[in-house]
Write an enzyme that holds these catalytic residues in place. Structure first.
Site, PDB file in Angstrom:
ATOM      1  N   GLY A  60       2.131   5.432   1.210  1.00 23.09           N
ATOM      2  CA  GLY A  60       2.093   6.394   2.350  1.00 23.09           C
ATOM      3  C   GLY A  60       3.322   5.693   3.312  1.00 23.09           C
ATOM      4  O   GLY A  60       3.913   4.571   3.223  1.00 23.09           O
TER       5      GLY A  60
ATOM      6  N   ASN B  66       8.785  -1.501  -4.852  1.00 18.67           N
ATOM      7  CA  ASN B  66       8.121  -0.199  -4.908  1.00 18.67           C
ATOM      8  C   ASN B  66       7.925   0.382  -3.379  1.00 18.67           C
ATOM      9  O   ASN B  66       6.928   0.204  -3.018  1.00 18.67           O
ATOM     10  CB  ASN B  66       6.845  -0.244  -5.646  1.00 18.67           C
ATOM     11  CG  ASN B  66       6.091   1.037  -5.614  1.00 18.67           C
ATOM     12  OD1 ASN B  66       6.614   1.968  -5.281  1.00 18.67           O
ATOM     13  ND2 ASN B  66       4.819   1.024  -5.892  1.00 18.67           N
TER      14      ASN B  66
ATOM     15  N   CYS C  85       5.500  -5.521   1.649  1.00 20.18           N
ATOM     16  CA  CYS C  85       5.853  -3.903   1.399  1.00 20.18           C
ATOM     17  C   CYS C  85       5.296  -3.121   2.640  1.00 20.18           C
ATOM     18  O   CYS C  85       5.831  -3.265   3.662  1.00 20.18           O
ATOM     19  CB  CYS C  85       4.980  -3.594   0.170  1.00 20.18           C
ATOM     20  SG  CYS C  85       5.820  -1.963  -0.750  1.00 20.18           S
TER      21      CYS C  85
ATOM     22  N   GLU D  77       5.347 -11.242  -6.384  1.00 23.04           N
ATOM     23  CA  GLU D  77       4.308 -11.560  -7.270  1.00 23.04           C
ATOM     24  C   GLU D  77       4.504 -10.740  -8.624  1.00 23.04           C
ATOM     25  O   GLU D  77       3.662 -10.816  -9.686  1.00 23.04           O
ATOM     26  CB  GLU D  77       2.900 -11.143  -6.683  1.00 23.04           C
ATOM     27  CG  GLU D  77       2.569  -9.950  -6.850  1.00 23.04           C
ATOM     28  CD  GLU D  77       3.169  -8.786  -6.140  1.00 23.04           C
ATOM     29  OE1 GLU D  77       3.321  -7.764  -6.542  1.00 23.04           O
ATOM     30  OE2 GLU D  77       4.012  -9.286  -5.339  1.00 23.04           O
TER      31      GLU D  77
ATOM     32  N   HIS E 257       8.372  -7.171  -3.872  1.00 23.87           N
ATOM     33  CA  HIS E 257       7.105  -7.889  -4.394  1.00 23.87           C
ATOM     34  C   HIS E 257       7.341  -9.138  -5.158  1.00 23.87           C
ATOM     35  O   HIS E 257       7.780  -9.071  -6.220  1.00 23.87           O
ATOM     36  CB  HIS E 257       6.355  -7.011  -5.366  1.00 23.87           C
ATOM     37  CG  HIS E 257       5.500  -5.988  -4.876  1.00 23.87           C
ATOM     38  ND1 HIS E 257       4.321  -5.948  -4.549  1.00 23.87           N
ATOM     39  CD2 HIS E 257       6.178  -4.713  -4.405  1.00 23.87           C
ATOM     40  CE1 HIS E 257       4.074  -4.604  -3.983  1.00 23.87           C
ATOM     41  NE2 HIS E 257       5.041  -3.943  -3.708  1.00 23.87           N
TER      42      HIS E 257
ATOM     43  N   GLY F 212       1.009  -1.146   0.057  1.00 21.91           N
ATOM     44  CA  GLY F 212      -0.093  -0.164   0.000  1.00 21.91           C
ATOM     45  C   GLY F 212       0.849   1.260  -0.164  1.00 21.91           C
ATOM     46  O   GLY F 212       2.137   1.183   0.216  1.00 21.91           O
TER      47      GLY F 212
END
Length: 361
Positions: free
Chosen positions: A225, A292, A250, A337, A335, A223
């Site tokens: 922020g 990310n 993450c 996936e 990540h 997610g």
């Protein structure tokens, strides 16, 4: 129409404006050579202006099979060459039409490598996209608009829903509650492929409601922020510790660390790309992974806690994975996936099955 990207340090980068829409957001860069639609629809980029270092964008068009969420949450898109006639057998549309329909400001014909060098030097910073002839008063007004902090509620599912295993022949599938902080479609699909039944719940779901369905495991999703902007979610995760096996990715990794008493911090310019090497501490193996994230777990804060680092970034040594030494809890920063991207790390979902008592030992 001519336009420009202005960073808060005063740097200006000129280009062409696809649509006459202005943008304000945190400017970040991604080094992936493919995956522009996955990037545009990844909720983790919510409220950000994304710059891509790869020069040609849009060359294989747009297709629904590549989208990672119900819509795009990015605030702006800065690229080199914009290809308006993509070619691919999956293609259902062109990127220019997609950007316009999604209302995403796009500045193209930009020296994105120069933008990247500026961010690497000065750190991630606020920026705006405006027409070339924008008045200074308008520029000042856009910079005065604060960037929304708690963006998890914006990207999370508004209501609970269920997903069945992709193999309908599985009897008594493992049941996973997915706490949706901005979960990507490919994460859900990866667990469905392994035979899991998923109950996806909004980010603000109470711990007692998660436990009430008696799942085999709990997944904490990715997610957007700063994880410290959602203390109420951290409080609910604390109540889940020791109740069920937990796997976090993450943002879920960072929230789990905070719930267990560790700390997080903001990286200078973050890790964003599909070519990031991470080293597995136990085996010494190096995996190429997709990243990310703009925040990381502070390794020094793990001292004295029942947590150990399992993986580190080869590039800067930041924590990329951790596990609880007593409970069936583990998490990773990247990540596994990711698609398009490396699939070296799909074994991590198998590890989740094993922790739930459903996988091979």
């Amino acid at each position: 129409m001519k336009g420009k990207l202005i960073l808060e340090d005063g740097s200006v980068f000129s280009g062409d404006l696809l649509n006459n829409i202005k943008a304000t957001g945190e400017v970040v860069f991604n080094t992936g050579m493919t995956g522009y639609q996955e990037i545009l629809t990844d909720p983790s980029y919510c409220r950000q202006i994304v710059t891509l270092t790869y020069p040609l964008i849009g060359n294989y068009g747009i297709s629904d099979i590549f989208k990672q969420s119900r819509r795009s949450f990015v605030n702006g898109f800065v690229i080199g060459e914009l290809c308006t006639d993509g070619s691919n057998w999956h293609k259902e549309g062109d990127i220019a039409d997609f950007l316009t329909k999604q209302g995403i400001p796009c500045l193209y014909n930009v020296d994105t490598r120069a933008v990247t060098r500026q961010i690497r030097s000065g750190g991630t910073m606020k920026g705006i996209i405006v027409p070339e002839d924008a008045a200074q008063t308008e520029i000042d007004e856009l910079f005065a608009v604060p960037i929304k902090k708690d963006v998890v509620a914006e990207v999370s599912t508004p209501s609970e829903y269920e997903l069945q295993p992709l193999n309908d022949e599985i009897v008594d599938p493992p049941h996973v509650v997915v706490m949706d902080f901005g979960v990507k479609t490919n994460i859900l699909r990866s667990m469905q492929k392994l035979g899991c039944m998923l109950t996806v719940v909004p980010a603000g779901t109470k711990a007692e409601d998660v436990l009430a369905v008696n799942p085999d495991g709990i997944f904490l999703s990715n997610g957007p922020g700063d994880p410290k902007d959602v203390p109420e979610i951290i409080g609910e995760i604390k109540k889940l510790i020791g109740k069920k096996p937990i796997f976090g990715i993450c943002l879920g990794h960072q929230l789990l660390a905070l719930a267990l008493g560790a700390d997080t911090y903001k990286l200078k310019f973050g890790h964003r790309g599909s070519n990031q090497p991470v080293k597995e501490i136990e085996t010494g193996k190096v995996h190429i992974s997709s990243h990310n994230h703009g925040y990381a777990v502070d390794e020094a804060s793990l001292k004295g806690l029942p947590l150990e680092v399992t993986q580190r970034s080869v590039n800067d040594g930041t924590v990329e994975g951790m596990r609880h030494m007593e409970l069936p809890i583990y998490s990773i920063q990247y990540h596994p996936e990711a698609a398009p991207g490396p699939d070296d790390n799909l074994y991590l979902f198998d590890e989740f099955l094993r922790l739930m008592g459903r996988g091979a030992e």
